[in-house]
Structure formats: structure tokens, C-alpha cells
Design a protein around this motif. Sequence first.
Motif, PDB file in Angstrom:
ATOM      1  N   PHE A 198       0.846  -1.060   0.136  1.00 17.46           N
ATOM      2  CA  PHE A 198      -0.022   0.068  -0.084  1.00 17.46           C
ATOM      3  C   PHE A 198       0.664   1.292  -0.288  1.00 17.46           C
ATOM      4  O   PHE A 198       0.580   2.059  -0.708  1.00 17.46           O
ATOM      5  CB  PHE A 198      -0.873  -0.073   1.266  1.00 17.46           C
ATOM      6  N   GLY A 199       1.911   1.218   0.877  1.00 12.48           N
ATOM      7  CA  GLY A 199       2.715   2.495   0.839  1.00 12.48           C
ATOM      8  C   GLY A 199       3.556   2.535  -0.380  1.00 12.48           C
ATOM      9  O   GLY A 199       3.639   4.004  -0.717  1.00 12.48           O
ATOM     10  N   MET A 200       3.798   1.794  -1.338  1.00 10.46           N
ATOM     11  CA  MET A 200       4.487   2.068  -2.490  1.00 10.46           C
ATOM     12  C   MET A 200       3.806   2.338  -3.565  1.00 10.46           C
ATOM     13  O   MET A 200       4.069   2.368  -4.736  1.00 10.46           O
ATOM     14  CB  MET A 200       5.587   0.755  -2.821  1.00 10.46           C
ATOM     15  N   SER A 201       2.410   2.291  -3.289  1.00 13.11           N
ATOM     16  CA  SER A 201       1.415   2.476  -4.530  1.00 13.11           C
ATOM     17  C   SER A 201       1.372   3.837  -4.913  1.00 13.11           C
ATOM     18  O   SER A 201       1.609   4.747  -4.087  1.00 13.11           O
ATOM     19  CB  SER A 201      -0.125   2.016  -4.243  1.00 13.11           C
ATOM     20  N   LEU A 233       2.023   7.380  -2.630  1.00  8.09           N
ATOM     21  CA  LEU A 233       3.170   8.177  -2.959  1.00  8.09           C
ATOM     22  C   LEU A 233       2.457   9.692  -3.085  1.00  8.09           C
ATOM     23  O   LEU A 233       3.315  10.697  -2.987  1.00  8.09           O
ATOM     24  CB  LEU A 233       4.133   7.511  -3.947  1.00  8.09           C
ATOM     25  N   ALA A 234       1.634   9.923  -4.097  1.00  5.99           N
ATOM     26  CA  ALA A 234       1.157  10.983  -4.396  1.00  5.99           C
ATOM     27  C   ALA A 234       0.602  11.958  -3.184  1.00  5.99           C
ATOM     28  O   ALA A 234       0.821  13.181  -2.983  1.00  5.99           O
ATOM     29  CB  ALA A 234       0.046  10.910  -5.505  1.00  5.99           C
ATOM     30  N   ILE A 243      -6.823   5.159  -0.234  1.00  4.83           N
ATOM     31  CA  ILE A 243      -5.956   4.751  -0.814  1.00  4.83           C
ATOM     32  C   ILE A 243      -6.531   3.149  -0.975  1.00  4.83           C
ATOM     33  O   ILE A 243      -6.640   2.362  -0.068  1.00  4.83           O
ATOM     34  CB  ILE A 243      -4.496   4.662  -0.151  1.00  4.83           C
ATOM     35  N   GLN A 244      -6.668   2.677  -2.484  1.00  4.25           N
ATOM     36  CA  GLN A 244      -7.078   1.398  -2.780  1.00  4.25           C
ATOM     37  C   GLN A 244      -5.924   0.909  -3.536  1.00  4.25           C
ATOM     38  O   GLN A 244      -5.127   1.357  -4.375  1.00  4.25           O
ATOM     39  CB  GLN A 244      -8.386   1.362  -3.298  1.00  4.25           C
ATOM     40  N   VAL A 245      -5.608  -0.595  -3.410  1.00  5.71           N
ATOM     41  CA  VAL A 245      -5.241  -1.404  -4.230  1.00  5.71           C
ATOM     42  C   VAL A 245      -5.724  -2.425  -4.611  1.00  5.71           C
ATOM     43  O   VAL A 245      -6.492  -3.343  -4.161  1.00  5.71           O
ATOM     44  CB  VAL A 245      -3.750  -1.982  -3.475  1.00  5.71           C
TER      45      VAL A 245
END
Length: 607
Positions: free
Chosen positions: A474-477, A481-482, A537-539
Motif C-alpha cells: 500500500f505504501g508504495m502504490s 506516494l502522491a 487509498i486502494q490497491v
Amino acid sequence: IDADTGEEYPYSNGWHCAYCDIDIRPPTPGLFSFNNPLGACPECRGFGRVVGIDLDRALPNKRLSISGDVVKAFHGSVAQESQRDLLRACARKDIDIHCPFEELPKADQDFVIYGEDGPKGDPAGLWENKRWYGVKGFFHWLETRTYKMHVRVFLSRYRSYNPCPRCHGGRYQPETLNYRLAVYDTTKTLPDLMGMPVTDLADAIETVALAEGDSSASLLKTQIVSRLRYLDQVGLGYLSLARPTRSLSGGEIERVNLTTCLGASLVNTLFVMDEPSVGLHPRDVHRLLDIMRGLRDKGNTLLIVEHEEAIIRAADHIVDIGPGRGANGGNLVYSGPTDNLISAKDSLTAKYLYGGAKIDIPETRRKPKRFLKIRGATQHNIRNQNFKIPLGVFCCITGVSGSGKSTLVNDILYRNLTREGNSGDPESKGECAGIQGLEHIEDILLVDQSPLSRTPRSTPAVYLGVFDVIREMFGMSPAALAEGMSPSTFSFNSSNGRCERCSGLGYEKIEMQFLSDLYLKCPECEGKRYQPRVLKIQVHGKNIHDILEMTVAEGIEFFAKKEKNKEITGPLRLLQDVGLDYLRLGQPVHVLSGGESQRLKLARHLL
């Protein structure tokens, strides 16, 4: 004064012995409790043990010789001089330094350990006179140097709990021992009575003569004998009242708790029992059934969660829940008389109970090639026994309740192996002459019934390390990051992104003054643990809360299709293999049952 002879007979109207002029502390309840300062031994404060040097740690492998460094404490640069002193002293006394230490005569072993004056000598005096001071004297000298950090670290490796030298493990101070109880043809102190097996103690208390007309003492005697008989009835007559509860097996603890209910003699009461037959041998199940029937016949209701076949068949009424587990469970499959359970079509319990399903016996069994040999095992009721445990096989240790299974595995085998690695808890280690075959194993892991965690912040995903990978994902999505987020933002234990009102728990605890505490869903995050900006934030269409709400089976399917990430699916498949695919990834582990906790531990070890 005898008027005829003039002889004097001293008397006292207080707690005082007029013959030997000794004051005796008046008998109060506190004097006979080791949890009270009045009755506790001043040396150990009622624990019965004190921290001291453990000579078994200083000489862990007595199969080695003196020249072969049997004294582990003399290894290295700290005590090389003491090793040379030992060799010179052995040369003067003509002691064989190449013979295994355990094969040396007792006098020679005492010479090495206690010095030239033996166990009753003064180590300090030997040191000052430049004579052989013994291993004990070496540690006595180090105790005078504890102002140095490296000495304190060195001593910590060889400390453990030893019986208190003042009360000898009895826990009570000398004033308590002035009082004795007339039992049979002798008198016994309170520590003597507490060290007796429950069966013998109940018989002994029944023989105690009381003053005629003393109704209070008669009532106390009846209550004591009654509760001891209940312990005997549940198959615990071999225990003593001085036995620490931490040394009991899970089944023994369950039955001790059951005895407190029996001793209360309640009626019109609902007793809820969670698997009271855990750890109970089939030979003793009928005893437990007799007690439960006795409770029922007094007008009580017994609600028992149980898998034991004999108890299921003995029940008056069966409630079967299922048919599967997790999302496939939660349905009432059958409720009614036990005799009609066979008619329940969807009941897995009925199929196993009446022969429709069974656990197959393996056609072939593996034969062991290597063994772990324990010599001279001694702890509790195990006395100088030799055991031969096969390696590389599925080995089951069985026996009637209280025969020593847990003592053998936990206290003698596990604690001695971890002690040699200098990493175990020495409080309850069992004694043994030696263990052979250690070269065949690299590590030892204990999977017991102890709870995994006492905090609701630990979850299956956190426990297995899967959540770290999920947070990284999730943190690197791109969306995270934006927004300037990092993997730590997606931790409900970090203040970066968790709900501030509930601190990431998802609920609030409301303390009730006279009732049980209430746990209510957090009104701010609605139980989702995170701030709204984090949940955006979604993945692959799922936010972090959606992931935590997935079951293990759903998690495997989701990550296998979307991420192809073996770091996540690998541990989850292990949970599936041990039958925990119904757990939710964010479910607190402190609410899991004992069996679920054991399987979760097993999955972590398999990783």
C-alpha cells in the motif's frame, strides 16, 4: 509451688514458654499465609526460592573431564587462572583430570565444586589462604566484584532460582513452625501438611481430634476435607497443595478450577465449562462424569463445550453447531436428545460418533534411526528414569493423568536443552544425569497452550509477518506516494494514519463500575481503525480495512490473482493447511481458543 516438696512448676498466661523463656507469636490467619508479611519467610519473602548461582549451569555437561573444560564458567579469558588453579589442586590431590566428571568419586566431585573444606567450608577463607576455593568459591569472589558491569553480565549467565536456604522451600518463617497439628501418631507443621499428596492429606485431616463442642472447628474441618475429596474425585489426588500452579498441565488447571465450583455447593446455578476433559486420560473421564452428574442432580444446569466422545454420549441434551467452520459455520445443525443425534443429516459430529466417518489408521509407520536418550530423569513423580525418544518420527507420549508426561517433555527435556543453550527459564527445570543425541538436533521449539498475546493489537497477519508486506504494498502504490504516505501510515499501531479516537483498535472500552466492561464500535472510524484519508487509498479496488476484514481463504484468492506475491500467500497457505482458513487477517489473536493459538504458533514455526 508443690507445698509438700517445694518443687516449682513455671506457668505463663500469655504466648510464652515459661520453661525455656521463649515468646511465641500469637496464632493469627496472617501467620499461616506465605502471602502475608507475618507468615512469609524473611529470606525469600514467601516464594520458597531465591536467586543464586546454579551449579548445573556452571557444569552443564558432566560427561566432560576436568581437563576437557567440564567447568563451563572457567572458559575464556575471565577465569583462565581458575582453571589452572583447579588443575594444580587436582594434581596435589591425585584426582584423575581425564576421567568424565560424572564418573569421579563423590568426594572428588565435592572437592572440585566446594573446595578443600567441602560443602560446609568458608569460600572466602579458602580464597584468602591461597588454597583451592572450588567453583563455589570462585562465584563467591565474583559476588564481591559486582560493581563491574562485565562481572554482573557474567554472573547473570549462571543464576537461577534455588530453594531458600532458610525455609528450605517451605515458604514460612520460623514462628509459623512453632505450631503443629496432631496427625495420626505424630505432629506436623503447615509446610509438612502442604507437602502431602491430597489423598493422604484428606485422610490425615479426618483423624484430627477437636475439642468437644467446638462447632466452628468442626465446620472448618468438614469444609477442608470436602474440598480435598473433590480434588481427589477429579483425579488430582496425587498433587500436593504446595505444588506451583505454573507446573500443572492445562488439564490439571481446568480440573482445579472445576473443584472450586464443586466446593461451593451451589444449587439452581448455570455452570459453563469449556472442555473440562482437556488432558484427561480416558480412564479418568468417568470420574469427571460422576462429578458433573452430581452437580446436575443438585438442581444445577451444566453447559459444556466438549469434543470428548464419552461426555457427548453421556449428555442429556445435545446442541450441535456447524456444519463447517468460519463462514460455513454458525448454524444450528441439531438440538435435542442425544439418542436422536443420529438423525441429523448435516451433522459431522453424528457421522464421527456413529461410524459414518472416521480417521484412518496409517497403513505404514516410519521406523526411527536416531534417538535422544535421557538418563536419570528426576522431577516430581519421575524418579531416576531413563527415556529413549526416537527422532525423525511422529512420537506420541501418553499415559494416565498425572503420570508425568508434561513433566518429562516440558521440565526435563525442553528446559534442559534450552538451559544448555543458555536461553531457557531455569525456574522449573528437571534434573537428569545427561542427555545423549543432541548432535542430531539443531533447535527445539515449544508449542503449548499458553496465549499468544494479551493485547488486541496482535492479529494473524501481524503475527505471521504478512502485514509488513501488505503495508509495503500500500505504501508504495502511486496513490499513496502522491499523498506523501509511507508504509508506516498503514499501520494501526502508528499515529501517522490510525484513528486518533480509538488509537487504531476500532472500538472503545467503557469501564462499568459494577458490571463487566463494555466494548463499543468507535463512532469516529466505525470500527475501521484508520483515518478517512488512509481508507481512500486502494490497491486493486480494496483499501487496507477491506484487506484486514478478509478471511485467510479470501486473502489467498485475492493476492494469488492480483499480486502473485508468495511472501503473502505462502504464510496464508500454511494457515489454511492447519485448518485456520476461516480466521480474519485483522482478528485479534487474544480472543482465539487454545487449539487455534497452538495451530497459529505451529504455522509460524513452519515458516
